[in-house]
Design a protein around this motif. Structure first.
Motif, PDB file in Angstrom:
ATOM      1  N   SER A  81       0.834  -1.202   0.000  1.00  0.00           N
ATOM      2  CA  SER A  81       0.000   0.000   0.000  1.00  0.00           C
ATOM      3  C   SER A  81       0.867   1.249   0.000  1.00  0.00           C
ATOM      4  O   SER A  81       2.024   1.218   0.437  1.00  0.00           O
ATOM      5  CB  SER A  81      -0.872  -0.028   1.252  1.00  0.00           C
ATOM      6  OG  SER A  81      -1.448   1.227   1.481  1.00  0.00           O
ATOM      7  N   GLU A  82       0.286   2.359  -0.457  1.00  0.00           N
ATOM      8  CA  GLU A  82       1.025   3.622  -0.451  1.00  0.00           C
ATOM      9  C   GLU A  82       1.417   4.033   0.970  1.00  0.00           C
ATOM     10  O   GLU A  82       2.359   4.805   1.148  1.00  0.00           O
ATOM     11  CB  GLU A  82       0.244   4.722  -1.167  1.00  0.00           C
ATOM     12  CG  GLU A  82      -1.050   5.139  -0.517  1.00  0.00           C
ATOM     13  CD  GLU A  82      -1.813   6.167  -1.347  1.00  0.00           C
ATOM     14  OE1 GLU A  82      -1.208   6.912  -2.127  1.00  0.00           O
ATOM     15  OE2 GLU A  82      -3.041   6.224  -1.196  1.00  0.00           O
ATOM     16  N   SER A  83       0.759   3.496   1.989  1.00  0.00           N
ATOM     17  CA  SER A  83       1.119   3.820   3.372  1.00  0.00           C
ATOM     18  C   SER A  83       2.296   2.982   3.881  1.00  0.00           C
ATOM     19  O   SER A  83       2.839   3.260   4.944  1.00  0.00           O
ATOM     20  CB  SER A  83      -0.090   3.656   4.295  1.00  0.00           C
ATOM     21  OG  SER A  83      -0.499   2.308   4.310  1.00  0.00           O
ATOM     22  N   SER A 107       6.272   5.878  -6.186  1.00  0.00           N
ATOM     23  CA  SER A 107       5.313   6.791  -6.831  1.00  0.00           C
ATOM     24  C   SER A 107       4.839   6.254  -8.182  1.00  0.00           C
ATOM     25  O   SER A 107       3.663   6.369  -8.520  1.00  0.00           O
ATOM     26  CB  SER A 107       5.934   8.183  -6.999  1.00  0.00           C
ATOM     27  OG  SER A 107       7.110   8.101  -7.792  1.00  0.00           O
ATOM     28  N   ILE A 110       2.409   3.349  -7.655  1.00  0.00           N
ATOM     29  CA  ILE A 110       1.082   3.847  -7.272  1.00  0.00           C
ATOM     30  C   ILE A 110       0.347   4.306  -8.525  1.00  0.00           C
ATOM     31  O   ILE A 110      -0.809   3.936  -8.764  1.00  0.00           O
ATOM     32  CB  ILE A 110       1.199   5.003  -6.247  1.00  0.00           C
ATOM     33  CG1 ILE A 110       1.745   4.474  -4.920  1.00  0.00           C
ATOM     34  CG2 ILE A 110      -0.149   5.701  -6.053  1.00  0.00           C
ATOM     35  CD1 ILE A 110       2.182   5.558  -3.943  1.00  0.00           C
ATOM     36  N   THR A 116      -1.433  -0.378  -3.786  1.00  0.00           N
ATOM     37  CA  THR A 116      -2.768   0.050  -3.395  1.00  0.00           C
ATOM     38  C   THR A 116      -2.765   1.521  -2.989  1.00  0.00           C
ATOM     39  O   THR A 116      -1.903   1.972  -2.237  1.00  0.00           O
ATOM     40  CB  THR A 116      -3.290  -0.807  -2.218  1.00  0.00           C
ATOM     41  OG1 THR A 116      -3.385  -2.167  -2.666  1.00  0.00           O
ATOM     42  CG2 THR A 116      -4.642  -0.335  -1.722  1.00  0.00           C
ATOM     43  N   SER A 117      -3.754   2.248  -3.529  1.00  0.00           N
ATOM     44  CA  SER A 117      -3.951   3.655  -3.166  1.00  0.00           C
ATOM     45  C   SER A 117      -5.430   3.847  -2.839  1.00  0.00           C
ATOM     46  O   SER A 117      -6.220   2.900  -2.917  1.00  0.00           O
ATOM     47  CB  SER A 117      -3.534   4.559  -4.331  1.00  0.00           C
ATOM     48  OG  SER A 117      -4.428   4.386  -5.421  1.00  0.00           O
ATOM     49  N   GLU A 118      -5.794   5.078  -2.530  1.00  0.00           N
ATOM     50  CA  GLU A 118      -7.209   5.373  -2.263  1.00  0.00           C
ATOM     51  C   GLU A 118      -8.059   5.093  -3.497  1.00  0.00           C
ATOM     52  O   GLU A 118      -9.233   4.777  -3.399  1.00  0.00           O
ATOM     53  CB  GLU A 118      -7.383   6.827  -1.837  1.00  0.00           C
ATOM     54  CG  GLU A 118      -6.814   7.133  -0.475  1.00  0.00           C
ATOM     55  CD  GLU A 118      -6.963   8.604  -0.104  1.00  0.00           C
ATOM     56  OE1 GLU A 118      -7.614   9.366  -0.847  1.00  0.00           O
ATOM     57  OE2 GLU A 118      -6.412   8.981   0.944  1.00  0.00           O
TER      58      GLU A 118
END
Length: 171
Positions: A81-83, A107, A110, A116-118
């Motif tokens: 995930s991006e987090s 980046s 994403i 995984t992003s929003e």
């Protein structure tokens, strides 16, 4: 006493032929037992946080397959995930005598829907297409085109300036 983790064969070659030349230092290496088949590991390269794998040639499709997942708190596999705390995903690729590395910034992964992003769930695995692989369809051709911007081949004529630029791309 802490156990010292060993570099896999591909990462050892990259260290010897590239990182040593550029004064890049590997530290905090952690090999991932579940991903042993893909030389799965994480480490720091200078101050950069790296996730690293080696890809596999598969018999029926062009390109090479690589995994890109983690286990969540329930023990279920999920895409990164991006987090998650990492800067680059490195993929070592080999075919016969040819050897190279993809240096994908988080980046870009994403943006391409791999992390995984929003906006989108990422992928647990995907194909990479080194320059020596012939693509078999338009989608693979498009994928190879963007991926090659993040690739360098390791050998007598490695472009060390390109390698430096790839690793400095931390957007």
């Amino acid at each position: 006493m802490n156990k010292i983790e060993a570099l896999n064969e591909s990462l050892d070659r990259v260290k010897t032929e590239i990182y040593n030349e550029l004064s890049f230092k590997i530290s905090e290496l952690k090999n991932e037992g579940e991903g042993k088949e893909y030389d799965a590991c994480q480490f720091k390269l200078n101050r950069l946080k790296i996730i690293c794998r080696s890809s596999k040639i598969t018999p029926k499709k062009s390109g090479q397959f690589v995994t890109f997942w983690k286990r969540n708190l329930l023990g279920i596999t999920e895409p990164f995930s991006e987090s998650d705390s990492f800067d680059f995903y490195l993929i070592n690729v080999t075919s016969g005598e040819r050897f190279g590395q993809f240096v994908f910034p988080k980046s870009e992964l994403i943006k391409k829907g791999i992390v995984t992003s929003e906006r989108k769930e990422g992928k647990r695995g995907f194909r990479v297409y080194p320059p020596w692989d012939n693509t078999q369809n338009k989608q693979a051709e498009r994928t190879q085109k963007w991926q090659l911007s993040y690739f360098f081949e390791i050998g007598k004529m490695t472009d060390l300036e390109k390698v430096k630029r790839l690793y400095l791309n931390t957007k």
